[in-house]
Design an enzyme around this catalytic site. Structure first.
Site, PDB file in Angstrom:
ATOM      1  N   PRO A  30       0.695  -1.187   0.076  1.00 59.38           N
ATOM      2  CA  PRO A  30      -0.190  -0.068  -0.073  1.00 59.38           C
ATOM      3  C   PRO A  30       0.593   1.237   0.009  1.00 59.38           C
ATOM      4  O   PRO A  30       0.921   2.170   0.940  1.00 59.38           O
ATOM      5  CB  PRO A  30      -0.788  -0.108   1.162  1.00 59.38           C
ATOM      6  CG  PRO A  30      -0.061  -0.967   2.325  1.00 59.38           C
ATOM      7  CD  PRO A  30       0.876  -2.043   1.320  1.00 59.38           C
ATOM      8  N   CYS A  31       1.582   1.554  -1.158  1.00 66.76           N
ATOM      9  CA  CYS A  31       2.376   2.942  -1.189  1.00 66.76           C
ATOM     10  C   CYS A  31       1.594   4.124  -1.051  1.00 66.76           C
ATOM     11  O   CYS A  31       1.969   5.098  -0.800  1.00 66.76           O
ATOM     12  CB  CYS A  31       3.232   2.820  -2.434  1.00 66.76           C
ATOM     13  SG  CYS A  31       2.337   2.445  -3.765  1.00 66.76           S
ATOM     14  N   HIS A  32       0.246   3.976  -1.365  1.00 64.86           N
ATOM     15  CA  HIS A  32      -0.798   5.158  -1.034  1.00 64.86           C
ATOM     16  C   HIS A  32      -0.901   5.529   0.290  1.00 64.86           C
ATOM     17  O   HIS A  32      -1.365   6.476   0.423  1.00 64.86           O
ATOM     18  CB  HIS A  32      -2.042   4.719  -1.889  1.00 64.86           C
ATOM     19  CG  HIS A  32      -2.823   3.580  -0.983  1.00 64.86           C
ATOM     20  ND1 HIS A  32      -2.465   2.284  -1.176  1.00 64.86           N
ATOM     21  CD2 HIS A  32      -3.846   3.677   0.138  1.00 64.86           C
ATOM     22  CE1 HIS A  32      -3.086   1.409  -0.744  1.00 64.86           C
ATOM     23  NE2 HIS A  32      -4.048   2.245   0.347  1.00 64.86           N
TER      24      HIS A  32
END
Length: 174
Positions: free
Chosen positions: A137-139
């Site tokens: 989850p780089c967001h």
């Protein structure tokens, strides 16, 4: 997330529709190796050696879990992953994968957690090269003041994902 091994060729792929646009899903046959935002940065061109196979079990499992995620019915993924990158990138992606659903951290904190507090920009660059977006989850990585910064899929998609998770961030001013 285990350390990545080289991606096997040939890959198989499919595309799915999502609330944030078309996604390209890629497998090496035993693990998911990519989720990419079609039409955005870092999307690999489908090689002639790749096979379009939406019925592949890994791709079907990924599609089903993503659908549940977008419906707000799943906040953890159980699909096998294989993210191939440099040793530094893989260290950053492993730390990103540890960020709980609905939480955010800064790029500074990410670099610190990865043991490279002096390499904030490199951590940010590696974040942008994450091949398995959403599931890794780089967001959930935000700017120093909690603002939305950088996302290969576009800030509108990052905002959507964080709102879906009810994550703490500073919204863009419209």
């Amino acid at each position: 997330m285990k350390a990545a091994s080289p991606v096997k060729i040939p890959n198989e792929y499919s595309t799915i529709s999502s609330p944030i646009g078309e996604l390209l899903l890629v497998t090496d046959g035993s693990a998911l190796t990519g989720i990419y935002f079609i039409g955005r940065k870092h999307v690999p061109a489908t090689s002639k050696s790749w096979t379009h196979n939406p019925k592949h079990p890994v791709l079907q499992q990924a599609a089903a879990q993503l659908k549940k995620y977008f419906l707000g019915k799943q906040n953890k993924f159980t699909i096998p992953l294989r993210a191939a990158g440099t040793e530094f990138q893989e260290k950053i992606w492993q730390e990103i994968a540890k960020i709980p659903f609905g939480e955010t951290i800064t790029y500074t904190e990410l670099a610190k957690r990865a043991g490279v507090s002096h390499a904030i920009r490199a951590a940010g660059t590696s974040t942008g090269r994450n091949p398995i977006s959403i599931i890794i989850p780089c967001h959930r990585i935000v700017g120093k003041n909690g603002s939305l910064t950088g996302f290969a899929g576009g800030l509108d998609k990052k905002r959507h994902l964080l709102e879906l998770e009810n994550a703490d961030f500073k919204p863009l001013i419209s």
